[in-house]
Design a protein around this motif. Structure first.
Motif, PDB file in Angstrom:
ATOM      1  N   VAL A   1       5.332 -21.722  11.812  1.00  0.00           N
ATOM      2  CA  VAL A   1       3.973 -22.242  11.613  1.00  0.00           C
ATOM      3  C   VAL A   1       2.953 -21.170  11.981  1.00  0.00           C
ATOM      4  O   VAL A   1       1.971 -20.956  11.255  1.00  0.00           O
ATOM      5  N   LEU A   2       3.177 -20.481  13.098  1.00  0.00           N
ATOM      6  CA  LEU A   2       2.274 -19.403  13.499  1.00  0.00           C
ATOM      7  C   LEU A   2       2.232 -18.299  12.442  1.00  0.00           C
ATOM      8  O   LEU A   2       1.156 -17.790  12.099  1.00  0.00           O
ATOM      9  N   GLY A   3       3.393 -17.945  11.906  1.00  0.00           N
ATOM     10  CA  GLY A   3       3.439 -16.930  10.845  1.00  0.00           C
ATOM     11  C   GLY A   3       2.671 -17.362   9.613  1.00  0.00           C
ATOM     12  O   GLY A   3       1.922 -16.570   9.027  1.00  0.00           O
ATOM     13  N   ASP A   4       2.833 -18.631   9.227  1.00  0.00           N
ATOM     14  CA  ASP A   4       2.107 -19.132   8.058  1.00  0.00           C
ATOM     15  C   ASP A   4       0.598 -19.138   8.310  1.00  0.00           C
ATOM     16  O   ASP A   4      -0.191 -18.769   7.437  1.00  0.00           O
TER      17      ASP A   4
ATOM     18  N   ALA B   1      -4.755 -16.696   7.622  1.00  0.00           N
ATOM     19  CA  ALA B   1      -5.903 -16.010   8.228  1.00  0.00           C
ATOM     20  C   ALA B   1      -6.060 -14.606   7.642  1.00  0.00           C
ATOM     21  O   ALA B   1      -7.185 -14.147   7.394  1.00  0.00           O
ATOM     22  N   TRP B   2      -4.940 -13.924   7.412  1.00  0.00           N
ATOM     23  CA  TRP B   2      -4.955 -12.593   6.808  1.00  0.00           C
ATOM     24  C   TRP B   2      -5.582 -12.664   5.413  1.00  0.00           C
ATOM     25  O   TRP B   2      -6.447 -11.855   5.064  1.00  0.00           O
ATOM     26  N   ILE B   3      -5.155 -13.658   4.624  1.00  0.00           N
ATOM     27  CA  ILE B   3      -5.701 -13.821   3.273  1.00  0.00           C
ATOM     28  C   ILE B   3      -7.197 -14.128   3.331  1.00  0.00           C
ATOM     29  O   ILE B   3      -7.999 -13.538   2.601  1.00  0.00           O
TER      30      ILE B   3
ATOM     31  N   TRP C   1      -9.234 -10.987   4.374  1.00  0.00           N
ATOM     32  CA  TRP C   1      -9.385  -9.993   3.310  1.00  0.00           C
ATOM     33  C   TRP C   1     -10.179 -10.534   2.132  1.00  0.00           C
ATOM     34  O   TRP C   1     -10.819  -9.757   1.410  1.00  0.00           O
ATOM     35  N   ALA C   2     -10.162 -11.864   1.935  1.00  0.00           N
ATOM     36  CA  ALA C   2     -11.024 -12.453   0.907  1.00  0.00           C
ATOM     37  C   ALA C   2     -12.493 -12.252   1.302  1.00  0.00           C
ATOM     38  O   ALA C   2     -13.331 -11.891   0.463  1.00  0.00           O
ATOM     39  N   TRP C   3     -12.790 -12.469   2.580  1.00  0.00           N
ATOM     40  CA  TRP C   3     -14.155 -12.239   3.064  1.00  0.00           C
ATOM     41  C   TRP C   3     -14.526 -10.768   2.918  1.00  0.00           C
ATOM     42  O   TRP C   3     -15.632 -10.434   2.476  1.00  0.00           O
ATOM     43  N   ALA C   4     -13.612  -9.866   3.304  1.00  0.00           N
ATOM     44  CA  ALA C   4     -13.894  -8.427   3.208  1.00  0.00           C
ATOM     45  C   ALA C   4     -14.092  -8.007   1.751  1.00  0.00           C
ATOM     46  O   ALA C   4     -14.977  -7.199   1.449  1.00  0.00           O
ATOM     47  N   GLY C   5     -13.281  -8.558   0.852  1.00  0.00           N
ATOM     48  CA  GLY C   5     -13.432  -8.235  -0.570  1.00  0.00           C
ATOM     49  C   GLY C   5     -14.757  -8.718  -1.111  1.00  0.00           C
ATOM     50  O   GLY C   5     -15.428  -8.014  -1.876  1.00  0.00           O
TER      51      GLY C   5
ATOM     52  N   VAL D   1      -3.355  -7.925   0.979  1.00  0.00           N
ATOM     53  CA  VAL D   1      -2.709  -9.245   0.872  1.00  0.00           C
ATOM     54  C   VAL D   1      -1.345  -9.105   0.205  1.00  0.00           C
ATOM     55  O   VAL D   1      -0.354  -9.681   0.663  1.00  0.00           O
ATOM     56  N   LEU D   2      -1.276  -8.317  -0.865  1.00  0.00           N
ATOM     57  CA  LEU D   2       0.001  -8.150  -1.552  1.00  0.00           C
ATOM     58  C   LEU D   2       1.008  -7.383  -0.700  1.00  0.00           C
ATOM     59  O   LEU D   2       2.206  -7.674  -0.752  1.00  0.00           O
ATOM     60  N   LEU D   3       0.530  -6.417   0.082  1.00  0.00           N
ATOM     61  CA  LEU D   3       1.453  -5.678   0.950  1.00  0.00           C
ATOM     62  C   LEU D   3       2.145  -6.606   1.944  1.00  0.00           C
ATOM     63  O   LEU D   3       3.353  -6.512   2.168  1.00  0.00           O
ATOM     64  N   ILE D   4       1.388  -7.502   2.540  1.00  0.00           N
ATOM     65  CA  ILE D   4       1.971  -8.441   3.500  1.00  0.00           C
ATOM     66  C   ILE D   4       2.767  -9.526   2.780  1.00  0.00           C
ATOM     67  O   ILE D   4       3.843  -9.923   3.217  1.00  0.00           O
ATOM     68  N   ALA D   5       2.240 -10.006   1.652  1.00  0.00           N
ATOM     69  CA  ALA D   5       2.931 -11.073   0.917  1.00  0.00           C
ATOM     70  C   ALA D   5       4.297 -10.618   0.429  1.00  0.00           C
ATOM     71  O   ALA D   5       5.255 -11.389   0.432  1.00  0.00           O
TER      72      ALA D   5
END
Length: 197
Positions: free
Chosen positions: A15-18, A23-25, A28-32, A118-122
């Motif tokens: 759950v923490l990983g998800d 949060a990562w997505i 980076w959506a905010w940064a984009g 996002v794709l690197l982590i995904a």
């Protein structure tokens, strides 16, 4: 379909990983989006130039129309204003073109800022989660049935030190159909998948 492990510690990690992935997505959506908006501001001078040139072209056309109405000399006097209006229209078109180019670049840069991390982590995380879900879902179907298959999987997948804790010769115990050994092997495989009997 089994999304999370039954074991509380492993479930909490999943759950923490998800949540961290979400949060990562989101980050980076905010940064984009912020990068897109910041890059888009570079097109404002082009839009301002286009607006001013359009206004100037409109005024030159007005003057051209008024002077062009003078009998005899109107066409000759209006020609420079017609040329100036044409030049202002060209300047406005260039300003709009620059603003459109900046808008296209802003979109590409914003998408790149979002998609690359996002794709690197995904690519690393999603296959790991999908593998767990597929294995746990498949094992769950057999958890309540005859434990022989899960015991056999344990013999194939589990480390030797874990197998020798169950029996000195776990393969012989499985072949002999020792119910206690078979059940312990099946439980070992289920635990490794994050499931319970």
């Amino acid at each position: 379909m089994r999304l999370y492990a039954a074991a509380p510690a492993r479930c909490a990690r999943q759950v923490l990983g998800d949540l961290m992935m979400l949060a990562w997505i989101a980050g980076w959506a905010w940064a984009g989006r912020a990068t897109h908006d910041a890059t888009l501001t570079l097109g404002r001078p082009g839009l301002a130039t286009a607006s001013a040139a359009d206004e100037m072209a409109g005024r030159f056309h007005d003057v051209e129309g008024r002077i062009g109405g003078i009998p005899g000399v109107g066409d000759n006097l209006a020609a420079p204003f017609r040329g100036a209006a044409s030049a202002a229209e060209s300047l406005a078109a260039a300003g709009r073109s620059q603003a459109e180019t900046v808008a296209d670049i802003a979109l590409l840069v914003g998408l790149a800022v979002f998609l690359v991390p996002v794709l690197l982590i995904a690519v690393l995380y999603v296959p790991f989660r999908v593998r767990f879900i597929r294995r746990a879902t498949a094992a769950r179907r057999f958890a309540g049935a005859d434990p022989q298959l899960l015991a056999l999987r344990a013999l194939a997948n589990q480390p030797l030190r874990s197998l020798t804790r169950i029996s000195d010769d776990p393969v012989a115990a499985w072949r002999a159909g020792d119910p206690a050994a078979v059940r312990q092997l099946a439980d070992l495989e289920l635990r490794s998948l994050g499931l319970k009997r």
